[in-house]
Design an enzyme around this catalytic site. Structure first.
Site, PDB file in Angstrom:
ATOM      1  N   ASN A   1      -4.651 -11.217  14.251  1.00 36.84           N
ATOM      2  CA  ASN A   1      -5.661 -11.376  13.407  1.00 36.84           C
ATOM      3  C   ASN A   1      -6.352 -12.416  13.770  1.00 36.84           C
ATOM      4  OD1 ASN A   1      -4.622 -12.897  11.283  1.00 36.84           O
ATOM      5  ND2 ASN A   1      -3.410 -10.584  11.028  1.00 36.84           N
TER       6      ASN A   1
ATOM      7  N   LYS B   1       7.951  -7.968  30.939  1.00 40.84           N
ATOM      8  CA  LYS B   1       6.769  -7.815  30.697  1.00 40.84           C
ATOM      9  C   LYS B   1       5.864  -6.855  31.136  1.00 40.84           C
ATOM     10  CE  LYS B   1       2.746 -10.670  33.410  1.00 40.84           C
ATOM     11  NZ  LYS B   1       2.236 -10.846  33.754  1.00 40.84           N
TER      12      LYS B   1
ATOM     13  N   PRO C   1       5.821  -1.948   6.663  1.00 40.35           N
ATOM     14  CA  PRO C   1       5.968  -2.445   5.568  1.00 40.35           C
ATOM     15  C   PRO C   1       4.592  -3.083   4.931  1.00 40.35           C
ATOM     16  CG  PRO C   1       7.433  -3.702   6.232  1.00 40.35           C
ATOM     17  CD  PRO C   1       6.171  -3.269   7.181  1.00 40.35           C
ATOM     18  N   ASP C   2       4.399  -2.943   3.388  1.00 41.15           N
ATOM     19  CA  ASP C   2       3.423  -2.859   2.345  1.00 41.15           C
ATOM     20  C   ASP C   2       4.355  -3.589   1.786  1.00 41.15           C
ATOM     21  OD1 ASP C   2       1.286  -3.494   0.987  1.00 41.15           O
ATOM     22  OD2 ASP C   2       0.227  -1.983   0.890  1.00 41.15           O
ATOM     23  N   ILE C   3       4.439  -4.785   1.977  1.00 39.71           N
ATOM     24  CA  ILE C   3       4.788  -5.961   1.390  1.00 39.71           C
ATOM     25  C   ILE C   3       3.537  -6.333  -0.045  1.00 39.71           C
ATOM     26  CG2 ILE C   3       5.303  -8.726   1.123  1.00 39.71           C
ATOM     27  CD1 ILE C   3       5.179  -8.772   4.647  1.00 39.71           C
TER      28      ILE C   3
ATOM     29  N   PHE D   1      -4.414 -10.919  -2.099  1.00 40.79           N
ATOM     30  CA  PHE D   1      -6.213 -10.896  -1.234  1.00 40.79           C
ATOM     31  C   PHE D   1      -6.862  -9.690  -1.058  1.00 40.79           C
ATOM     32  CE2 PHE D   1      -7.429 -15.134  -1.730  1.00 40.79           C
ATOM     33  CZ  PHE D   1      -6.557 -16.110  -2.214  1.00 40.79           C
TER      34      PHE D   1
ATOM     35  N   LYS E   1      -8.569  -0.685  -4.301  1.00 34.38           N
ATOM     36  CA  LYS E   1      -7.081  -1.547  -3.909  1.00 34.38           C
ATOM     37  C   LYS E   1      -6.429  -2.174  -4.868  1.00 34.38           C
ATOM     38  CE  LYS E   1      -7.442  -3.051   0.153  1.00 34.38           C
ATOM     39  NZ  LYS E   1      -8.338  -4.321   1.218  1.00 34.38           N
TER      40      LYS E   1
ATOM     41  N   LYS F   1      -2.426  -0.817  -5.241  1.00 39.46           N
ATOM     42  CA  LYS F   1      -1.245  -1.699  -4.476  1.00 39.46           C
ATOM     43  C   LYS F   1      -0.636  -1.692  -6.290  1.00 39.46           C
ATOM     44  CE  LYS F   1      -2.739  -4.054  -0.338  1.00 39.46           C
ATOM     45  NZ  LYS F   1      -1.655  -3.564   0.466  1.00 39.46           N
TER      46      LYS F   1
HETATM   47  N1  CTP Z   1      -0.833  -6.579   2.521  1.00 40.58           N
HETATM   48  C1  CTP Z   1       0.685  -6.904   2.559  1.00 40.58           C
HETATM   49  N2  CTP Z   1       1.586  -5.877   3.626  1.00 40.58           N
HETATM   50  C2  CTP Z   1       0.511  -5.899   4.333  1.00 40.58           C
HETATM   51  C3  CTP Z   1      -0.978  -5.005   4.324  1.00 40.58           C
HETATM   52  C4  CTP Z   1      -1.556  -5.899   3.489  1.00 40.58           C
HETATM   53  O1  CTP Z   1       1.550  -7.375   1.708  1.00 40.58           O
HETATM   54  N3  CTP Z   1       1.200  -4.935   5.357  1.00 40.58           N
HETATM   55  C5  CTP Z   1      -1.027  -7.434   1.584  1.00 40.58           C
HETATM   56  C6  CTP Z   1      -2.268  -8.755   1.984  1.00 40.58           C
HETATM   57  O2  CTP Z   1      -1.296 -10.205   2.041  1.00 40.58           O
HETATM   58  C7  CTP Z   1      -3.703  -8.690   1.018  1.00 40.58           C
HETATM   59  C8  CTP Z   1      -3.663  -7.568   0.242  1.00 40.58           C
HETATM   60  O3  CTP Z   1      -2.183  -7.056   1.026  1.00 40.58           O
HETATM   61  O4  CTP Z   1      -3.036  -9.433  -0.287  1.00 40.58           O
HETATM   62  C9  CTP Z   1      -4.806  -6.567   1.099  1.00 40.58           C
HETATM   63  O5  CTP Z   1      -4.469  -6.894   1.990  1.00 40.58           O
HETATM   64  P1  CTP Z   1      -5.606  -6.532   2.846  1.00 40.58           P
HETATM   65  O6  CTP Z   1      -5.832  -6.257   4.179  1.00 40.58           O
HETATM   66  O7  CTP Z   1      -7.336  -6.526   2.186  1.00 40.58           O
HETATM   67  O8  CTP Z   1      -5.545  -4.849   2.665  1.00 40.58           O
HETATM   68  P2  CTP Z   1      -4.683  -3.805   3.200  1.00 40.58           P
HETATM   69  O9  CTP Z   1      -3.322  -3.393   2.080  1.00 40.58           O
HETATM   70  O10 CTP Z   1      -4.465  -3.890   4.454  1.00 40.58           O
HETATM   71  O11 CTP Z   1      -6.010  -2.449   3.408  1.00 40.58           O
HETATM   72  P3  CTP Z   1      -6.899  -2.382   4.261  1.00 40.58           P
HETATM   73  O12 CTP Z   1      -6.365  -2.510   5.758  1.00 40.58           O
HETATM   74  O13 CTP Z   1      -7.627  -0.733   4.467  1.00 40.58           O
HETATM   75  O14 CTP Z   1      -8.327  -2.665   4.120  1.00 40.58           O
END
Ligand code: CTP
Length: 391
Positions: A208, A284, A301-303, A319, A333, A337
């Site tokens: 991104n 490749k 994983p959602d850290i 953030f 959110k 979270k």
């Molecule tokens: N984050 C994380 N792990 C992920 C995705 C996001 O720890 N797999 C954390 C980001 O570092 C940030 C927060 O979650 O602090 C929110 O990230 P954001 O991209 O705004 O939200 P998402 O949880 O990814 O949800 P969405 O993409 O649906 O808005």
């Protein structure tokens, strides 16, 4: 104003050295203890006797003039709260950037681990030399404050940038460094930065537009406010604190988890990819005759969420990057979270957020909106975030 503080003034061999006599007086007027170290060449422009009288202290020039058990470069470094090198010549700047310690001043500076302010002054062509600029960039990277020279008529007869900046500017920068309240002393803070990189094959990836600037500004600011910092980043960074370079969301998670139990705070400023490619190809991927190709993505994983589930004493900050319905989405959110704070910013605006040096954010806690921070550079935003959490 500065009573009880020691300002170490380093003077190098440039014509602007004569101006430093007045700078010393400015520090003395606000009750600072002033110590002076000079390079031997500085004494071609200003005398030791003058500097001794003005600073009311002995002036250091000789590296091997060791009066007692403590080597002089260490005792100067131990005693002072801030070091101001003015004027800083191209020669001394380059030595500092390379870690060369061939005189008392460069040795003291190398041993000095508190704030250093550098006010360069030199001929405009020397100033523009890319080698000097590269050396200054390196010094900045390692936390030195550089007060750029001004443009005007130079002592060498040239017109251009190279004149020592105003003494008031050096004075103000010094006072600011000394009056920064170290509100994060004793804290251990982990900060993530940058967009994660999810490989498709050895040459392609999904990522991104995150530049990592907000995370780096937070890490630099936390360090300046006295914290132990670990920056877990996907973008390369040379820093005076611990930097752990990672690539994917999985690597970022492992790096953050490794020191989480010891940390006081984690700030997830990174843009973590929500998905990675299910089957990363070892080779490749070749073009086929088909017009379409399908990549299957699986959730990362959602850290942030995992940290919130594990946390005991830690403050966990997320953030929230949104392109629409900022507050509504941010409120949802933070409850999903479970973090202590969420810093929400609107990524649809071109003048702030991703890649920009500026940001404008809303700080939320689980109780609701805590504060809206007006548009400012990311370092100012970072400072305000820490003041809100720890002030
Ligand atoms: N984050 C994380 N792990 C992920 C995705 C996001 O720890 N797999 C954390 C980001 O570092 C940030 C927060 O979650 O602090 C929110 O990230 P954001 O991209 O705004 O939200 P998402 O949880 O990814 O949800 P969405 O993409 O649906 O808005």
């Amino acid at each position: 104003m500065l009573s009880g503080k020691t300002v170490l003034v380093g003077i190098t061999g440039g014509i602007a050295a004569y101006k430093i006599c007045e700078l010393i007086r400015m520090f003395k007027r606000v009750n600072a203890n002033v110590r002076v170290v000079c390079t031997p060449n500085a004494l071609n422009f200003v005398t030791k006797l003058t500097l001794q009288n003005l600073s009311q202290n002995e002036v250091g020039v000789e590296e091997f003039n060791i009066p007692d058990f403590k080597p002089e470069h260490i005792s100067y470094a131990d005693e002072a709260d801030v070091m101001v090198i003015a004027p800083a010549t191209a020669n001394t700047i380059s030595k500092l950037a390379s870690g060369i310690c061939d005189n008392l001043l460069t040795s003291v500076a190398c041993a000095f681990h508190k704030p250093v302010i550098i006010a360069p002054a030199m001929n405009c062509n020397m100033w523009q030399n890319p080698i000097i600029q590269e050396n200054l960039k390196n010094l900045k990277t390692y936390g030195y404050t550089i007060l750029e020279p001004e443009s005007g008529f130079l002592a060498c007869g040239y017109q251009g940038q190279g004149r020592l900046c105003a003494l008031e500017k050096i004075f103000d920068a010094t006072v600011k460094k000394l009056s920064t309240k170290k509100i994060l002393t004793g804290k251990k803070i982990i900060i993530t930065a940058g967009g994660t990189i999810e490989d498709i094959d050895p040459v392609r990836y999904i990522s991104n537009y995150s530049s990592g600037k907000m995370g780096i500004a937070l890490a630099d600011t936390a360090y300046e406010l006295g914290s132990d910092v670990e920056l877990v980043t996907t973008v390369p960074a040379k820093k005076p604190y611990v930097v752990t370079k990672v690539k994917s969301a999985f690597e970022m998670k492992n790096a953050v988890m490794e020191h989480f139990s010891d940390a006081d705070c984690v700030i997830m400023a990174a843009a973590v990819a929500d998905y990675h490619v299910k089957e990363k190809s070892a080779q490749k991927i070749k073009k086929t005759n088909d017009d379409e190709i399908t990549l299957t993505l699986v959730k990362n994983p959602d850290i942030l969420k995992s940290l919130c589930e594990l946390k005991t004493h830690q403050t966990v900050v997320g953030f929230c990057a949104e392109s629409e319905n900022l507050l509504e989405n941010a409120k949802e959110k933070i409850s999903k979270k479970g973090c202590d704070y969420l810093i929400a910013n609107d990524i649809s605006r071109k003048d702030i957020g991703f890649s920009s040096d500026y940001n404008e954010v809303t700080i939320l806690s689980s109780a609701g909106v805590v504060k809206e921070l007006e548009k400012a550079d990311k370092y100012t935003i970072a400072r305000q975030i820490f003041e809100e959490i720890y002030g």
